[in-house]
Design a protein around this motif. Structure first.
Motif, PDB file in Angstrom:
ATOM      1  N   ALA A 127      53.797  16.908  40.078  1.00 21.45           N
ATOM      2  CA  ALA A 127      55.066  16.855  39.704  1.00 21.45           C
ATOM      3  C   ALA A 127      55.563  16.766  38.235  1.00 21.45           C
ATOM      4  N   GLU A 128      57.015  17.323  38.033  1.00 20.28           N
ATOM      5  CA  GLU A 128      57.200  17.315  36.733  1.00 20.28           C
ATOM      6  C   GLU A 128      57.710  15.807  35.928  1.00 20.28           C
ATOM      7  N   ILE A 129      57.082  15.429  35.009  1.00 18.93           N
ATOM      8  CA  ILE A 129      57.152  14.065  34.240  1.00 18.93           C
ATOM      9  C   ILE A 129      58.134  14.365  33.353  1.00 18.93           C
ATOM     10  N   VAL A 130      59.294  13.729  33.475  1.00 20.33           N
ATOM     11  CA  VAL A 130      60.261  14.353  32.417  1.00 20.33           C
ATOM     12  C   VAL A 130      60.360  13.173  31.223  1.00 20.33           C
ATOM     13  N   HIS A 131      59.851  11.749  31.680  1.00 23.71           N
ATOM     14  CA  HIS A 131      59.951  10.715  30.629  1.00 23.71           C
ATOM     15  C   HIS A 131      58.384  10.205  30.811  1.00 23.71           C
TER      16      HIS A 131
END
Length: 64
Positions: free
Chosen positions: A32-36
Motif C-alpha cells: 500500500a502507498e504510505i502517504v505519511h
C-alpha cells in the motif's frame, strides 16, 4: 478538516486501531502507498496515512 498540522494531505477518514504499529507493518507488507509515515504526534497520537484502492487517504492511529 481543511489542512493537517504535520502531513502533506488531508485524510478523508480516521480509523483508530489497537496496534497502529502492526497495522503499519501490514500496510507496508501489502504494498500500500504510505502517504505519511508512522509518526508520534505532539498531541498524543501515533499515526500514519495510507492511500486506499479508491485513491482516498485514510489516517490510521492509536492514542498513546
Amino acid at each position: 478538516m481543511t489542512h493537517d498540522e504535520t502531513a502533506p494531505v488531508v485524510p478523508i477518514a480516521s480509523i483508530e486501531v489497537d496496534d497502529v504499529d502492526a497495522r503499519y507493518a501490514a500496510a507496508k507488507a501489502s504494498g500500500a502507498e504510505i502517504v505519511h509515515e508512522l509518526t508520534d504526534e505532539p498531541w498524543g497520537v501515533r499515526r500514519f496515512f495510507v492511500r486506499d484502492p479508491s485513491g482516498h487517504v485514510v489516517n490510521v492511529l492509536s492514542h498513546r
